[in-house]
Design a protein around this motif. Sequence first.
Motif, PDB file in Angstrom:
ATOM      1  N   ASP A 148       0.784  -0.883  -0.308  1.00 13.57           N
ATOM      2  CA  ASP A 148       0.204   0.007   0.273  1.00 13.57           C
ATOM      3  C   ASP A 148       0.521   1.196   0.366  1.00 13.57           C
ATOM      4  O   ASP A 148       0.598   2.028   0.591  1.00 13.57           O
ATOM      5  CB  ASP A 148      -0.910   0.634   1.386  1.00 13.57           C
ATOM      6  N   GLU A 149       1.646   1.660  -1.060  1.00  5.80           N
ATOM      7  CA  GLU A 149       2.901   2.479  -0.387  1.00  5.80           C
ATOM      8  C   GLU A 149       3.013   2.696  -3.071  1.00  5.80           C
ATOM      9  O   GLU A 149       3.398   1.884  -3.436  1.00  5.80           O
ATOM     10  CB  GLU A 149       4.163   2.453  -0.105  1.00  5.80           C
ATOM     11  N   ASN A 214      -6.394  -3.710  -6.577  1.00  2.63           N
ATOM     12  CA  ASN A 214      -6.164  -4.432  -5.058  1.00  2.63           C
ATOM     13  C   ASN A 214      -4.413  -4.014  -5.014  1.00  2.63           C
ATOM     14  O   ASN A 214      -3.359  -4.341  -4.306  1.00  2.63           O
ATOM     15  CB  ASN A 214      -6.187  -5.728  -4.941  1.00  2.63           C
ATOM     16  N   GLY A 215      -4.310  -2.985  -6.222  1.00  2.00           N
ATOM     17  CA  GLY A 215      -2.670  -3.123  -6.103  1.00  2.00           C
ATOM     18  C   GLY A 215      -1.277  -3.460  -6.484  1.00  2.00           C
ATOM     19  O   GLY A 215      -0.402  -3.470  -6.525  1.00  2.00           O
ATOM     20  N   SER A 234       1.472   0.317  -5.636  1.00  2.00           N
ATOM     21  CA  SER A 234       0.825  -1.073  -4.606  1.00  2.00           C
ATOM     22  C   SER A 234      -0.862  -0.016  -3.651  1.00  2.00           C
ATOM     23  O   SER A 234      -0.557  -0.647  -2.840  1.00  2.00           O
ATOM     24  CB  SER A 234       1.771  -1.882  -3.257  1.00  2.00           C
ATOM     25  N   LEU A 235      -0.427   1.417  -3.954  1.00  2.00           N
ATOM     26  CA  LEU A 235      -1.365   2.317  -3.398  1.00  2.00           C
ATOM     27  C   LEU A 235      -2.509   1.963  -3.665  1.00  2.00           C
ATOM     28  O   LEU A 235      -2.931   1.808  -4.727  1.00  2.00           O
ATOM     29  CB  LEU A 235      -0.499   3.939  -3.759  1.00  2.00           C
ATOM     30  N   THR A 236      -3.289   1.488  -2.284  1.00  3.34           N
ATOM     31  CA  THR A 236      -4.902   1.540  -2.276  1.00  3.34           C
ATOM     32  C   THR A 236      -5.235   2.669  -1.546  1.00  3.34           C
ATOM     33  O   THR A 236      -6.883   2.590  -2.336  1.00  3.34           O
ATOM     34  CB  THR A 236      -5.424  -0.009  -2.450  1.00  3.34           C
ATOM     35  N   THR A 237      -4.749   2.966  -0.455  1.00  2.48           N
ATOM     36  CA  THR A 237      -5.454   3.439   0.693  1.00  2.48           C
ATOM     37  C   THR A 237      -4.933   5.178   0.216  1.00  2.48           C
ATOM     38  O   THR A 237      -3.687   5.393   0.051  1.00  2.48           O
ATOM     39  CB  THR A 237      -5.043   3.172   2.217  1.00  2.48           C
ATOM     40  N   SER A 247      -1.399   5.603  -7.159  1.00  3.27           N
ATOM     41  CA  SER A 247      -1.323   4.360  -7.814  1.00  3.27           C
ATOM     42  C   SER A 247      -0.908   3.991  -8.984  1.00  3.27           C
ATOM     43  O   SER A 247      -0.466   3.536  -9.210  1.00  3.27           O
ATOM     44  CB  SER A 247      -3.095   3.693  -7.587  1.00  3.27           C
TER      45      SER A 247
END
Length: 365
Positions: A148-149, A214-215, A234-237, A247
């Motif tokens: 998530d980055e 989902n990244g 991988s960013l999703t948030t 993303s």
Amino acid sequence: MATTNGLPTLKIAFEAAAAAVVSRTKKGVAAVMVRDENAQGVYSISSTLFIPSGLGEANKAHIRTAFQGSDRGEPSQVVLVVIATGTSDTTALEAGLKLLEAYSIDYLAGPPDVTEDELDVLNTWVLAQREQYNTVKLVRPYLTAGSDEMGIIELDETGLANKDGPVTAAAYCARLAGIFAGVPVSMSATNVSMSELTAVTPRTMLEQQTAINNGKLIFVHDGLQAYIARAVNSLTTIPDKGNEDWSKIKIVEGMDLIRYYLRNTIRQSYMGRYANTYDNKQLLVAAIQDYFQYLESAGVLNPGQSYAQVDYDRQLEWINTQGVSTTNMSRQEVLEYQTGSWVFIRCGGRLVDAQEDFEVVFNTL
């Protein structure tokens, strides 16, 4: 009276910085790590001809994949990090990363047999480097949970194969690092083909869409060639003040390059060279605005959306921390207030995306 000494130098420096962003075409740097009993150390190599001769043949072949790039460009250099063999702990990898800190790189791939513990170390190191405004992005295999980055790209492929047999996602990351480093800032890696792959992880169209959302970086195969389905990190948030396009690998690459050259140009051509007056702050603002306008004209930033200004809110906050009452100050008085050695600038713009989604309607006559 405000000084303008050095204004031409500052303007030229920002013009050079803008040109460096625009000319990112085929000039990125990929870093690749391998384990070997011989030739341990760091090597900056511009061609496969300069791969250390003492390395094992498997390592040499692995390093060559980073030079392949794609039809959109190849990396200008590969920074090779040869670490000691053995995976019982992360000591060798950490030592290699310490050496790598002296180099400016765009994409990093760990060893082809990278362990889960080493992936944790790589994640931590890359995020720490990015906190210092360095441009490195990690290309790694996806495991059980996404990072998530936006600085970490995770390949989720378990069914890769070439003419010689199965290929692990970890081993393929060096190839991807070279692809991403070679793509111009004006293009994206979406739909880049990899002709050497004979098989990818089979997915339905819904499964492909879900994975991307989902990244996860995934491949598709149309029966002729394998392609990158969508060049995402991988960013999703998405952060509160962020955008969904963060993303995308292309957008983050542009953000990184602009921040990197903006920061370094200020450090090299402005810091310590000017009295901290309002007029000299406006000198910097004007130079940054010219920098952005150049990038707008080159198609890197969207025209009409870039800006630079003395940051009123930060100026006001700083003055209040000095115990000075701002109640009766006008906006202009706040902007012109002497702020010691601090210079507060707010700037931004919108990066231009690549053409990736199409809708074409054909009407019969």
